[in-house]
Design a protein around this motif. Structure first.
Motif, PDB file in Angstrom:
ATOM      1  N   ARG B  15      -2.762 142.298  18.755  1.00 16.51           N
ATOM      2  CA  ARG B  15      -2.914 141.091  19.572  1.00 16.51           C
ATOM      3  C   ARG B  15      -1.583 140.317  19.619  1.00 16.51           C
ATOM      4  NH1 ARG B  15      -5.418 135.949  17.953  1.00 16.51           N
ATOM      5  NH2 ARG B  15      -5.462 136.889  15.882  1.00 16.51           N
ATOM      6  N   LEU B  16      -0.973 140.113  18.457  1.00 17.72           N
ATOM      7  CA  LEU B  16       0.288 139.368  18.398  1.00 17.72           C
ATOM      8  C   LEU B  16       1.435 140.165  19.038  1.00 17.72           C
ATOM      9  CD1 LEU B  16       2.098 137.024  17.411  1.00 17.72           C
ATOM     10  CD2 LEU B  16       2.335 138.240  15.244  1.00 17.72           C
ATOM     11  N   LYS B  18       1.406 142.664  21.209  1.00 22.31           N
ATOM     12  CA  LYS B  18       1.298 142.850  22.665  1.00 22.31           C
ATOM     13  C   LYS B  18       1.742 141.597  23.402  1.00 22.31           C
ATOM     14  CE  LYS B  18      -2.233 146.409  22.850  1.00 22.31           C
ATOM     15  NZ  LYS B  18      -3.672 146.678  22.788  1.00 22.31           N
ATOM     16  N   LYS B  19       1.293 140.450  22.907  1.00 22.42           N
ATOM     17  CA  LYS B  19       1.672 139.182  23.557  1.00 22.42           C
ATOM     18  C   LYS B  19       3.177 138.956  23.447  1.00 22.42           C
ATOM     19  CE  LYS B  19      -0.034 136.248  25.547  1.00 22.42           C
ATOM     20  NZ  LYS B  19       0.067 135.943  27.006  1.00 22.42           N
ATOM     21  N   GLU B  22       5.051 141.213  25.778  1.00 19.28           N
ATOM     22  CA  GLU B  22       4.926 140.700  27.149  1.00 19.28           C
ATOM     23  C   GLU B  22       5.938 139.561  27.361  1.00 19.28           C
ATOM     24  OE1 GLU B  22       0.784 139.499  27.884  1.00 19.28           O
ATOM     25  OE2 GLU B  22       1.606 137.853  29.095  1.00 19.28           O
ATOM     26  N   LEU B  23       6.019 138.650  26.375  1.00 20.59           N
ATOM     27  CA  LEU B  23       6.956 137.528  26.488  1.00 20.59           C
ATOM     28  C   LEU B  23       8.413 138.008  26.456  1.00 20.59           C
ATOM     29  CD1 LEU B  23       5.254 134.798  24.242  1.00 20.59           C
ATOM     30  CD2 LEU B  23       5.221 135.004  26.728  1.00 20.59           C
ATOM     31  N   ASP B 119      -4.232 130.649  19.242  1.00 26.79           N
ATOM     32  CA  ASP B 119      -4.514 131.442  20.437  1.00 26.79           C
ATOM     33  C   ASP B 119      -3.182 131.972  20.956  1.00 26.79           C
ATOM     34  OD1 ASP B 119      -5.026 132.352  22.963  1.00 26.79           O
ATOM     35  OD2 ASP B 119      -5.877 130.474  23.734  1.00 26.79           O
ATOM     36  N   VAL B 120      -3.026 133.295  21.000  1.00 25.89           N
ATOM     37  CA  VAL B 120      -1.718 133.865  21.367  1.00 25.89           C
ATOM     38  C   VAL B 120      -1.261 133.452  22.768  1.00 25.89           C
ATOM     39  CG1 VAL B 120      -1.757 135.841  19.773  1.00 25.89           C
ATOM     40  CG2 VAL B 120      -2.755 136.083  22.052  1.00 25.89           C
ATOM     41  N   ASP B 121      -2.191 133.036  23.619  1.00 22.15           N
ATOM     42  CA  ASP B 121      -1.801 132.579  24.957  1.00 22.15           C
ATOM     43  C   ASP B 121      -1.001 131.272  24.908  1.00 22.15           C
ATOM     44  OD1 ASP B 121      -2.823 134.752  26.261  1.00 22.15           O
ATOM     45  OD2 ASP B 121      -4.819 133.868  26.486  1.00 22.15           O
ATOM     46  N   GLU B 124       3.888 131.146  24.240  1.00 23.51           N
ATOM     47  CA  GLU B 124       5.037 130.899  25.119  1.00 23.51           C
ATOM     48  C   GLU B 124       5.415 129.417  25.110  1.00 23.51           C
ATOM     49  OE1 GLU B 124       4.614 132.243  29.149  1.00 23.51           O
ATOM     50  OE2 GLU B 124       6.751 131.896  29.557  1.00 23.51           O
TER      51      GLU B 124
END
Lengths: 146, 157
Positions: B15-16, B18-19, B22-23, B119-121, B124
């Motif tokens: 989860r961490l 992948k996020k 992406e960033l 929340d990983v969202d 950013e």
């Protein structure tokens, strides 16, 4: 006095290293898991990561027995994790004293290892006062690494 | 540079990673990851599985910010004077055996010792804050002294 330091190779090792000042003036050696990180330790025996594998746990009992018979430490200190289980049960049979220190990350929830080694530990320390209620009378709170 | 480290944990932290991967493709800042036993392979970020004690310290020192789990890797970052953001591993994603990291993160957050992202969202937004501060490490000598006392008791006469 010869002291055997037992811990897994990540955070549990970091916690034990935070406490190294306590072992000054004593002869120490590590029993930990094999990894890029632990190969850099000076006096160490490296075992395969036990995790939840019963076969590897059985092998760890044999390896630990050989190490303890060869090194003859007077005391074992561990910050976990499951690598402490063979060490502490063999120490009971071999009459080696033991000190277990529960992880700093454990505020309310005991570790599985903590529960298993609690009955055979000579000294059992937790790093949060509120964790005392989850263990028996023997458990003590004497501060934390930070 | 942002350094992400997930330690030696036998479970992965997809989860961490992948996020953060992406960033790595969008934020315009280099991202380097120590992925441990995570099966996901980053494509935008630079990555490796494990390194030495010195290696971890070096990456923590070079980084503007370290993103990690609420565990002892916090100390590696703080020793180097680098701000830390922690993301707790959660039991419901099978990232850890129980939710002790969540308890620990909440406590450290309450004490003002780390920045926590649940929340990983939200990563950013938090990573872009300019006021991320490194917390000073204050060692508690009590436990070392207690250990010395117990060790002395066990010393043969």
């Amino acid at each position: 006095m010869k002291i055997c330091l037992v811990c897994s190779h990540g955070g549990h090792l970091t916690e034990l290293l935070c406490l190294k000042e306590a072992f000054e003036g004593h002869e120490t050696f590590f029993v930990t898991y094999d990894s890029t990180r632990t190969r850099g330790l000076e006096r160490r025996y490296l075992l395969q990561n036990i995790g939840t594998n019963p076969l590897v746990m059985a092998q760890a009992f044999l390896s630990m027995l050989r190490i303890l018979l060869k090194e003859k430490p007077k005391l074992i200190v561990s910050t976990g994790s499951e690598i402490a289980i063979p060490a502490f049960y063999l120490a009971k049979i071999l009459r080696i004293k033991t000190i277990f220190i529960e992880s700093w990350t454990r505020l309310d929830r005991p570790t599985g290892t903590g529960k298993i080694v609690y009955p055979v530990s000579d000294v059992f320390l937790v790093q949060w006062e509120r964790l005392l209620s989850k263990y028996g009378k023997k458990a003590r709170y004497e501060g934390a690494i930070l | 540079m942002i350094f992400v480290t997930v330690g030696m944990h036998t479970k992965g932290f997809d989860r961490l990673l992948k996020k953060m991967d992406e960033l790595a493709g969008t934020v315009g800042e280099e991202v380097v990851m120590q992925i441990g036993h995570t099966s996901f392979r980053p494509t935008n970020a630079k990555w490796f599985d494990f390194t030495t004690e010195a290696g971890i310290k070096e990456w923590c020192k070079k980084a503007r910010v370290v993103v990690t789990q609420p565990a002892m890797s916090i100390l590696d970052a703080q020793e180097q004077g680098t701000p830390v953001i922690v993301v707790p591993r959660l039991k419901r994603y099978d990232e850890v055996i129980d939710d002790h990291q969540l308890d620990f993160a909440r406590e450290l957050e309450k004490e003002g010792k780390v920045t926590v992202v649940y929340d990983v969202d939200r990563l950013e937004e938090v990573l872009q804050k300019s006021d991320l501060k490194a917390q000073e490490l204050v060692k508690d000598g009590r436990l070392v002294n207690a250990l010395k006392k117990y060790i002395a008791q066990f010393e043969p006469d």
